[in-house]
Design an enzyme around this catalytic site. Sequence first.
Site, PDB file in Angstrom:
ATOM      1  N   GLU A 158     -68.054 -59.377 -21.208  1.00  0.00           N
ATOM      2  CA  GLU A 158     -67.075 -58.677 -22.058  1.00  0.00           C
ATOM      3  C   GLU A 158     -66.200 -57.780 -21.187  1.00  0.00           C
ATOM      4  O   GLU A 158     -64.984 -57.682 -21.381  1.00  0.00           O
ATOM      5  CB  GLU A 158     -67.778 -57.827 -23.120  1.00  0.00           C
ATOM      6  CG  GLU A 158     -68.507 -58.631 -24.179  1.00  0.00           C
ATOM      7  CD  GLU A 158     -69.113 -57.748 -25.269  1.00  0.00           C
ATOM      8  OE1 GLU A 158     -68.456 -56.793 -25.717  1.00  0.00           O
ATOM      9  OE2 GLU A 158     -70.260 -58.008 -25.678  1.00  0.00           O
ATOM     10  N   HIS A 160     -65.781 -59.746 -29.676  1.00  0.00           N
ATOM     11  CA  HIS A 160     -66.992 -60.072 -30.437  1.00  0.00           C
ATOM     12  C   HIS A 160     -68.005 -60.724 -29.494  1.00  0.00           C
ATOM     13  O   HIS A 160     -67.634 -61.594 -28.704  1.00  0.00           O
ATOM     14  CB  HIS A 160     -66.637 -61.027 -31.583  1.00  0.00           C
ATOM     15  CG  HIS A 160     -67.797 -61.306 -32.487  1.00  0.00           C
ATOM     16  ND1 HIS A 160     -68.258 -60.386 -33.397  1.00  0.00           N
ATOM     17  CD2 HIS A 160     -68.597 -62.388 -32.598  1.00  0.00           C
ATOM     18  CE1 HIS A 160     -69.304 -60.886 -34.035  1.00  0.00           C
ATOM     19  NE2 HIS A 160     -69.525 -62.107 -33.569  1.00  0.00           N
ATOM     20  N   THR A 206     -57.226 -60.886 -37.992  1.00  0.00           N
ATOM     21  CA  THR A 206     -56.582 -61.277 -39.250  1.00  0.00           C
ATOM     22  C   THR A 206     -57.471 -60.789 -40.393  1.00  0.00           C
ATOM     23  O   THR A 206     -58.479 -60.125 -40.154  1.00  0.00           O
ATOM     24  CB  THR A 206     -56.436 -62.815 -39.327  1.00  0.00           C
ATOM     25  OG1 THR A 206     -57.758 -63.381 -39.259  1.00  0.00           O
ATOM     26  CG2 THR A 206     -55.591 -63.372 -38.204  1.00  0.00           C
ATOM     27  N   SER A 220     -68.275 -48.820 -23.728  1.00  0.00           N
ATOM     28  CA  SER A 220     -68.222 -49.430 -22.388  1.00  0.00           C
ATOM     29  C   SER A 220     -67.049 -50.412 -22.270  1.00  0.00           C
ATOM     30  O   SER A 220     -66.476 -50.563 -21.182  1.00  0.00           O
ATOM     31  CB  SER A 220     -69.542 -50.123 -22.043  1.00  0.00           C
ATOM     32  OG  SER A 220     -69.726 -51.275 -22.815  1.00  0.00           O
ATOM     33  N   ASN A 221     -66.663 -51.054 -23.354  1.00  0.00           N
ATOM     34  CA  ASN A 221     -65.486 -51.937 -23.281  1.00  0.00           C
ATOM     35  C   ASN A 221     -64.201 -51.128 -23.114  1.00  0.00           C
ATOM     36  O   ASN A 221     -63.316 -51.504 -22.342  1.00  0.00           O
ATOM     37  CB  ASN A 221     -65.406 -52.828 -24.522  1.00  0.00           C
ATOM     38  CG  ASN A 221     -66.264 -54.066 -24.378  1.00  0.00           C
ATOM     39  OD1 ASN A 221     -65.960 -54.924 -23.556  1.00  0.00           O
ATOM     40  ND2 ASN A 221     -67.343 -54.150 -25.133  1.00  0.00           N
ATOM     41  N   ASP A 266     -63.875 -61.494 -38.072  1.00  0.00           N
ATOM     42  CA  ASP A 266     -64.143 -62.134 -36.785  1.00  0.00           C
ATOM     43  C   ASP A 266     -63.482 -63.521 -36.693  1.00  0.00           C
ATOM     44  O   ASP A 266     -64.096 -64.505 -36.267  1.00  0.00           O
ATOM     45  CB  ASP A 266     -65.659 -62.231 -36.527  1.00  0.00           C
ATOM     46  CG  ASP A 266     -66.281 -60.848 -36.391  1.00  0.00           C
ATOM     47  OD1 ASP A 266     -65.601 -59.950 -35.874  1.00  0.00           O
ATOM     48  OD2 ASP A 266     -67.432 -60.664 -36.817  1.00  0.00           O
TER      49      ASP A 266
HETATM   50  C1  GAR Z   1     -69.892 -54.888 -27.779  1.00  0.00           C
HETATM   51  O1  GAR Z   1     -70.947 -55.772 -27.436  1.00  0.00           O
HETATM   52  C2  GAR Z   1     -68.911 -55.577 -28.712  1.00  0.00           C
HETATM   53  O2  GAR Z   1     -68.744 -56.940 -28.429  1.00  0.00           O
HETATM   54  C3  GAR Z   1     -69.601 -55.381 -30.034  1.00  0.00           C
HETATM   55  O3  GAR Z   1     -70.092 -54.074 -29.989  1.00  0.00           O
HETATM   56  C4  GAR Z   1     -70.401 -53.735 -28.636  1.00  0.00           C
HETATM   57  C5  GAR Z   1     -69.691 -52.436 -28.319  1.00  0.00           C
HETATM   58  O4  GAR Z   1     -70.086 -51.953 -27.073  1.00  0.00           O
HETATM   59  N1  GAR Z   1     -68.679 -55.560 -31.126  1.00  0.00           N
HETATM   60  C6  GAR Z   1     -69.005 -56.151 -32.273  1.00  0.00           C
HETATM   61  O5  GAR Z   1     -70.123 -56.570 -32.510  1.00  0.00           O
HETATM   62  C7  GAR Z   1     -67.864 -56.248 -33.283  1.00  0.00           C
HETATM   63  N2  GAR Z   1     -68.174 -57.217 -34.269  1.00  0.00           N
HETATM   64  P1  GAR Z   1     -69.263 -50.812 -26.351  1.00  0.00           P
HETATM   65  O6  GAR Z   1     -69.148 -49.642 -27.348  1.00  0.00           O
HETATM   66  O7  GAR Z   1     -70.103 -50.437 -25.170  1.00  0.00           O
HETATM   67  O8  GAR Z   1     -67.928 -51.354 -25.977  1.00  0.00           O
END
Ligand code: GAR
Length: 218
Positions: A174, A109, A141, A13-14, A145
């Site tokens: 996000e 994150h 880096t 979704s991101n 995180d």
């Molecule tokens: C999101 O909430 C992102 O912040 C998290 O995984 C999800 C992915 O959602 N990422 C982490 O936890 C990385 N440490 P998405 O596949 O719908 O974008």
Amino acid sequence: MYRLGVLISGRGSNFHSILKSVNSGFITNAEIVVVISNKEDAKGLNIAKENRIDAVFINPKDLSRQDYDKIVADTLIKYRVDFVILAGFMRILSSEFIKTFENRIVNIHPALLPSFRGLHAQRQALEKGVKFSGATVHFVTNELDDGPIVVQSVVPVMDNDTEDSLSKRILKTEHRIYPLAVKLITENRIKIEKNRVICDTEGLDDEFYALNPKEFGR
Ligand code: GAR
């Protein structure tokens, strides 16, 4: 025009929110040229295909982290990618990969870093009893995180929140801050000074100031 490579492991979704921002013209100076997943059934791969973006599954089975990351890096280089966008990519990257794309990898994150690094950030927030959490877009880096922070968003934690309800509230933000961060980076508005990201805000409109209110002096 910068070329973006997006790494995902699932829903995507991101990735989708960034793609929509490219298509709507909010992100002006970048295009997504490839989406790579370490999971064959990642829903985000279908979103890529539906939008005629190359969708590549790279199977990590039987490969060391270094070997896997080398294949991913070579694929990104083949696509002449300028920036690597981690969007729910649930693997830790090797130092070789990070060096190859130094200061050109960004991650999102679901917490206000440096709090609640690692897995289940929303659950960690509930367990600690914080009253606010949020999301962070940062450069990657070698520390997990960690890395210079580009944009953050804040959401309240309600007394009746579950991991699911808090995750949904954070995810909504996000989808606002990741496109914004990609816009700022690809419009060359960002400078990294030591651990701080300095941003040139000249001419930015309401979307930016909704997240960074003028009364805070920006
Ligand atoms: C999101 O909430 C992102 O912040 C998290 O995984 C999800 C992915 O959602 N990422 C982490 O936890 C990385 N440490 P998405 O596949 O719908 O974008």
